[in-house]
Design a protein around this motif. Structure first.
Motif, PDB file in Angstrom:
ATOM      1  N   VAL A 119       0.858  -1.189   0.000  1.00 14.98           N
ATOM      2  CA  VAL A 119       0.000   0.000   0.000  1.00 14.98           C
ATOM      3  C   VAL A 119       0.892   1.235   0.000  1.00 14.98           C
ATOM      4  CG1 VAL A 119      -1.763   1.305   1.244  1.00 14.98           C
ATOM      5  CG2 VAL A 119      -1.809  -1.198   1.282  1.00 14.98           C
ATOM      6  N   ALA A 120       0.579   2.174  -0.866  1.00  9.97           N
ATOM      7  CA  ALA A 120       1.278   3.456  -0.901  1.00  9.97           C
ATOM      8  C   ALA A 120       0.275   4.572  -0.665  1.00  9.97           C
ATOM      9  CB  ALA A 120       1.972   3.661  -2.245  1.00  9.97           C
ATOM     10  N   VAL A 121       0.744   5.643  -0.036  1.00 11.45           N
ATOM     11  CA  VAL A 121      -0.060   6.842   0.145  1.00 11.45           C
ATOM     12  C   VAL A 121       0.586   7.974  -0.633  1.00 11.45           C
ATOM     13  CG1 VAL A 121      -0.966   8.547   1.767  1.00 11.45           C
ATOM     14  CG2 VAL A 121      -0.823   6.138   2.442  1.00 11.45           C
ATOM     15  N   ASP A 122      -0.149   8.540  -1.569  1.00  9.26           N
ATOM     16  CA  ASP A 122       0.273   9.774  -2.228  1.00  9.26           C
ATOM     17  C   ASP A 122      -0.478  10.897  -1.524  1.00  9.26           C
ATOM     18  OD1 ASP A 122       0.748  11.981  -3.835  1.00  9.26           O
ATOM     19  OD2 ASP A 122       0.749  10.810  -5.691  1.00  9.26           O
ATOM     20  N   GLY A 123       0.215  11.589  -0.639  1.00  6.94           N
ATOM     21  CA  GLY A 123      -0.440  12.581   0.213  1.00  6.94           C
ATOM     22  C   GLY A 123      -0.761  13.886  -0.475  1.00  6.94           C
ATOM     23  N   THR A 124      -0.218  14.082  -1.671  1.00  7.02           N
ATOM     24  CA  THR A 124      -0.467  15.296  -2.449  1.00  7.02           C
ATOM     25  C   THR A 124      -0.718  14.858  -3.891  1.00  7.02           C
ATOM     26  OG1 THR A 124       1.946  15.495  -2.641  1.00  7.02           O
ATOM     27  CG2 THR A 124       0.866  16.851  -0.979  1.00  7.02           C
ATOM     28  N   LEU A 125      -1.842  14.236  -4.125  1.00  4.31           N
ATOM     29  CA  LEU A 125      -2.094  13.523  -5.374  1.00  4.31           C
ATOM     30  C   LEU A 125      -2.011  14.412  -6.601  1.00  4.31           C
ATOM     31  CD1 LEU A 125      -2.854  10.770  -6.569  1.00  4.31           C
ATOM     32  CD2 LEU A 125      -5.260  11.399  -6.248  1.00  4.31           C
ATOM     33  N   GLY A 126      -2.508  15.637  -6.505  1.00  5.60           N
ATOM     34  CA  GLY A 126      -2.445  16.550  -7.640  1.00  5.60           C
ATOM     35  C   GLY A 126      -3.115  15.982  -8.862  1.00  5.60           C
ATOM     36  N   LEU A 127      -2.396  15.972  -9.980  1.00  6.24           N
ATOM     37  CA  LEU A 127      -2.943  15.424 -11.221  1.00  6.24           C
ATOM     38  C   LEU A 127      -2.650  13.937 -11.384  1.00  6.24           C
ATOM     39  CD1 LEU A 127      -2.249  18.314 -13.754  1.00  6.24           C
ATOM     40  CD2 LEU A 127      -4.384  17.688 -12.640  1.00  6.24           C
ATOM     41  N   GLY A 128      -2.013  13.316 -10.387  1.00  8.39           N
ATOM     42  CA  GLY A 128      -1.855  11.871 -10.393  1.00  8.39           C
ATOM     43  C   GLY A 128      -0.718  11.338 -11.229  1.00  8.39           C
ATOM     44  N   GLY A 129       0.224  12.167 -11.615  1.00  5.54           N
ATOM     45  CA  GLY A 129       1.314  11.701 -12.468  1.00  5.54           C
ATOM     46  C   GLY A 129       2.236  10.707 -11.792  1.00  5.54           C
ATOM     47  N   HIS A 130       2.679  11.021 -10.575  1.00  2.00           N
ATOM     48  CA  HIS A 130       3.519  10.076  -9.844  1.00  2.00           C
ATOM     49  C   HIS A 130       2.730   8.799  -9.521  1.00  2.00           C
ATOM     50  CE1 HIS A 130       5.886  13.799  -8.902  1.00  2.00           C
ATOM     51  NE2 HIS A 130       6.884  12.963  -9.095  1.00  2.00           N
ATOM     52  N   ALA A 131       1.480   8.977  -9.103  1.00  2.00           N
ATOM     53  CA  ALA A 131       0.636   7.824  -8.770  1.00  2.00           C
ATOM     54  C   ALA A 131       0.478   6.904  -9.973  1.00  2.00           C
ATOM     55  CB  ALA A 131      -0.723   8.295  -8.271  1.00  2.00           C
ATOM     56  N   GLU A 132       0.228   7.471 -11.131  1.00  2.00           N
ATOM     57  CA  GLU A 132       0.064   6.672 -12.349  1.00  2.00           C
ATOM     58  C   GLU A 132       1.302   5.815 -12.612  1.00  2.00           C
ATOM     59  OE1 GLU A 132      -1.499   7.706 -16.776  1.00  2.00           O
ATOM     60  OE2 GLU A 132       0.265   8.828 -16.100  1.00  2.00           O
ATOM     61  N   ALA A 133       2.482   6.423 -12.487  1.00  2.00           N
ATOM     62  CA  ALA A 133       3.720   5.687 -12.748  1.00  2.00           C
ATOM     63  C   ALA A 133       3.920   4.559 -11.738  1.00  2.00           C
ATOM     64  CB  ALA A 133       4.906   6.642 -12.715  1.00  2.00           C
ATOM     65  N   LEU A 134       3.609   4.798 -10.475  1.00  2.00           N
ATOM     66  CA  LEU A 134       3.751   3.754  -9.457  1.00  2.00           C
ATOM     67  C   LEU A 134       2.771   2.610  -9.699  1.00  2.00           C
ATOM     68  CD1 LEU A 134       4.182   6.006  -6.294  1.00  2.00           C
ATOM     69  CD2 LEU A 134       5.941   4.577  -7.360  1.00  2.00           C
ATOM     70  N   LEU A 135       1.540   2.942 -10.060  1.00  2.00           N
ATOM     71  CA  LEU A 135       0.530   1.910 -10.326  1.00  2.00           C
ATOM     72  C   LEU A 135       0.886   1.084 -11.561  1.00  2.00           C
ATOM     73  CD1 LEU A 135      -2.536   4.134  -9.514  1.00  2.00           C
ATOM     74  CD2 LEU A 135      -2.007   1.999  -8.316  1.00  2.00           C
ATOM     75  N   GLU A 136       1.444   1.723 -12.574  1.00  2.00           N
ATOM     76  CA  GLU A 136       1.866   0.999 -13.765  1.00  2.00           C
ATOM     77  C   GLU A 136       3.034   0.061 -13.461  1.00  2.00           C
ATOM     78  OE1 GLU A 136       2.710   4.088 -16.557  1.00  2.00           O
ATOM     79  OE2 GLU A 136       0.684   4.075 -17.406  1.00  2.00           O
ATOM     80  N   ALA A 137       3.950   0.526 -12.598  1.00  2.00           N
ATOM     81  CA  ALA A 137       5.149  -0.264 -12.289  1.00  2.00           C
ATOM     82  C   ALA A 137       4.857  -1.433 -11.368  1.00  2.00           C
ATOM     83  CB  ALA A 137       6.213   0.644 -11.674  1.00  2.00           C
ATOM     84  N   HIS A 138       3.768  -1.350 -10.600  1.00  2.00           N
ATOM     85  CA  HIS A 138       3.475  -2.369  -9.585  1.00  2.00           C
ATOM     86  C   HIS A 138       2.010  -2.791  -9.703  1.00  2.00           C
ATOM     87  CE1 HIS A 138       7.381  -1.602  -7.761  1.00  2.00           C
ATOM     88  NE2 HIS A 138       7.128  -0.323  -7.940  1.00  2.00           N
ATOM     89  N   PRO A 139       1.741  -3.843 -10.461  1.00  2.00           N
ATOM     90  CA  PRO A 139       0.352  -4.247 -10.745  1.00  2.00           C
ATOM     91  C   PRO A 139      -0.464  -4.650  -9.527  1.00  2.00           C
ATOM     92  CG  PRO A 139       1.881  -5.238 -12.319  1.00  2.00           C
ATOM     93  CD  PRO A 139       2.718  -4.624 -11.246  1.00  2.00           C
ATOM     94  N   ASP A 140       0.186  -4.987  -8.423  1.00  2.00           N
ATOM     95  CA  ASP A 140      -0.558  -5.376  -7.226  1.00  2.00           C
ATOM     96  C   ASP A 140      -0.690  -4.244  -6.213  1.00  2.00           C
ATOM     97  OD1 ASP A 140      -0.921  -8.009  -8.101  1.00  2.00           O
ATOM     98  OD2 ASP A 140       1.062  -8.586  -7.382  1.00  2.00           O
ATOM     99  N   LEU A 141      -0.164  -3.097  -6.539  1.00  2.00           N
ATOM    100  CA  LEU A 141      -0.133  -1.990  -5.582  1.00  2.00           C
ATOM    101  C   LEU A 141      -1.525  -1.406  -5.358  1.00  2.00           C
ATOM    102  CD1 LEU A 141       1.473   0.117  -3.891  1.00  2.00           C
ATOM    103  CD2 LEU A 141       1.675   1.463  -6.003  1.00  2.00           C
ATOM    104  N   ARG A 142      -1.840  -1.154  -4.104  1.00  2.00           N
ATOM    105  CA  ARG A 142      -3.028  -0.369  -3.739  1.00  2.00           C
ATOM    106  C   ARG A 142      -2.551   1.017  -3.348  1.00  2.00           C
ATOM    107  NH1 ARG A 142      -6.909  -1.269   1.591  1.00  2.00           N
ATOM    108  NH2 ARG A 142      -8.188   0.605   1.307  1.00  2.00           N
ATOM    109  N   LEU A 143      -3.218   2.043  -3.851  1.00  2.00           N
ATOM    110  CA  LEU A 143      -2.795   3.410  -3.595  1.00  2.00           C
ATOM    111  C   LEU A 143      -3.922   4.222  -2.968  1.00  2.00           C
ATOM    112  CD1 LEU A 143      -0.409   5.630  -5.424  1.00  2.00           C
ATOM    113  CD2 LEU A 143      -2.710   6.572  -5.165  1.00  2.00           C
ATOM    114  N   ILE A 144      -3.589   4.981  -1.939  1.00  2.00           N
ATOM    115  CA  ILE A 144      -4.521   5.924  -1.337  1.00  2.00           C
ATOM    116  C   ILE A 144      -4.080   7.319  -1.765  1.00  2.00           C
ATOM    117  CG2 ILE A 144      -5.474   6.822   0.815  1.00  2.00           C
ATOM    118  CD1 ILE A 144      -4.766   4.106   2.081  1.00  2.00           C
ATOM    119  N   GLY A 145      -4.929   7.977  -2.531  1.00  2.00           N
ATOM    120  CA  GLY A 145      -4.612   9.299  -3.066  1.00  2.00           C
ATOM    121  C   GLY A 145      -5.305  10.386  -2.269  1.00  2.00           C
ATOM    122  N   VAL A 146      -4.505  11.274  -1.697  1.00  2.00           N
ATOM    123  CA  VAL A 146      -5.010  12.310  -0.802  1.00  2.00           C
ATOM    124  C   VAL A 146      -4.737  13.675  -1.419  1.00  2.00           C
ATOM    125  CG1 VAL A 146      -4.879  13.261   1.543  1.00  2.00           C
ATOM    126  CG2 VAL A 146      -4.417  10.821   1.155  1.00  2.00           C
TER     127      VAL A 146
END
Length: 318
Positions: free
Chosen positions: A30-57
């Motif tokens: 599980v990862a927390v993106d505490g400043t999700l913004g437009l989701g660019g970093h989150a998108e890259a992490l989710l693409e790199a890790h198919p089993d990752l769960r992300l909480i976007g804040v």
């Protein structure tokens, strides 16, 4: 019109993903993106890790709406929260999550907030003097400018803007608002320009830059939130989990460095012959100082030029 999500280029994307990835490979991460913004970093992490769960804040509801569009292909693995990132422990508690494998904080103002004139963040646009990241909060920059005392205005301009003419600008603001309220970004920017010495106006970019930074930090309580959030987020990292913080000015970076260094230090009293197990470091710093963008990234994206990245790994629980 170009799609803003597609056009958005996250700062130091590859390096951030590289440093966080070792903690995200295990099943159930599980990862927390505490400043999700437009989701660019989150998108890259989710693409790199198919089993990752992300909480976007994010405290900005408009940013959450945009990130939902960008991250739609990963909808079943993303949980969104309209909140400030110092609420991370409570957000995890309500989801029954004791610890996470990564936390990402990309600090400061986002590109859409700067580019959308009506948000009032930029001195380059004439707009209402707003600057709220969360537009549901009551107080905005106009309230600060028109109600704070000269002493308080001087303090925030000096502390948060590192403005050497803070007192002159504060006095000019107080005089002007006695004639008419200061409600627009252009009104304030022109006032700052006139308040500082003529010789200073000719160098160092727009003279209102430091004043606008100081007001934005005050309106959004950015530094107070950061100081609360860092230890709270680190406390919820699993052993082997990592925290990455992208800062854009020295005030943020100094606080980040201090928080990480404090927990990466052996606090055994120096007069003892052996290290005490309960005084060993809780963190291992993974970056040498603060890493900065490569020259070609700064050339492509001028807003990346001031970025500073610090990353640490949790090595021990208290």
């Amino acid at each position: 019109m170009e799609d803003v999500e597609a056009a958005h280029v996250p700062v130091m994307l590859d390096r951030t993903v590289e440093l966080l990835s070792p903690s995200l490979s295990a099943p159930g991460a599980v990862a927390v993106d505490g400043t999700l913004g437009l989701g660019g970093h989150a998108e890259a992490l989710l693409e790199a890790h198919p089993d990752l769960r992300l909480i976007g804040v994010d405290r900005d509801a408009a940013a959450l709406d945009r990130s939902r569009r960008r991250l739609a292909p990963f909808a079943d693995r993303v949980d969104y929260a309209h909140a400030v990132y110092d609420d991370i422990p409570a957000l995890l508690d309500t989801r029954g999550i004791a610890e996470v494998q990564a936390v990402l904080l990309d600090l400061g103002v986002s590109s859409p907030q700067l580019d959308e004139a009506e948000r009032g963040f930029a001195y380059s646009h004439d707009a209402p003097l707003d600057m709220r990241m969360d537009r549901t909060q009551d107080s905005d920059a106009a309230d600060v400018v028109n109600t704070y005392s000269a002493a308080d205005l001087t303090r925030i301009l000096r502390e948060y803007g590192e403005e050497r003419f803070a007192a002159r600008i504060a006095q000019a603001v107080v005089r002007e608002r006695g004639r008419r309220p200061i409600r627009s970004t252009r009104h304030l920017a022109d006032l700052v320009r006139e308040a500082i010495p003529a010789a200073t106006r000719r160098t160092g970019g727009n003279p209102a830059k430091r004043t606008f930074q100081a007001l934005r930090i005050e309106v959004n309580a950015e530094l107070a939130i950061l100081e609360r959030a860092l230890p709270a987020a680190i406390a919820r990292l699993a052993v082997g989990g990592r925290i990455a913080v992208l800062s854009y000015h020295s005030l943020e970076d100094r606080r980040t460095k201090r928080a990480l260094t404090r927990l990466a230090t052996d606090t055994t009293p120096p007069d003892l012959p052996i290290p005490l197990p309960d005084r060993q470091p809780e963190l291992r710093i993974l970056t040498r100082g603060a890493e900065t963008p490569a020259r070609d990234e700064s050339d492509r994206n001028p807003r990346a030029a001031s970025a500073r990245l610090r990353v640490a790994e949790r090595v021990r629980r208290r």
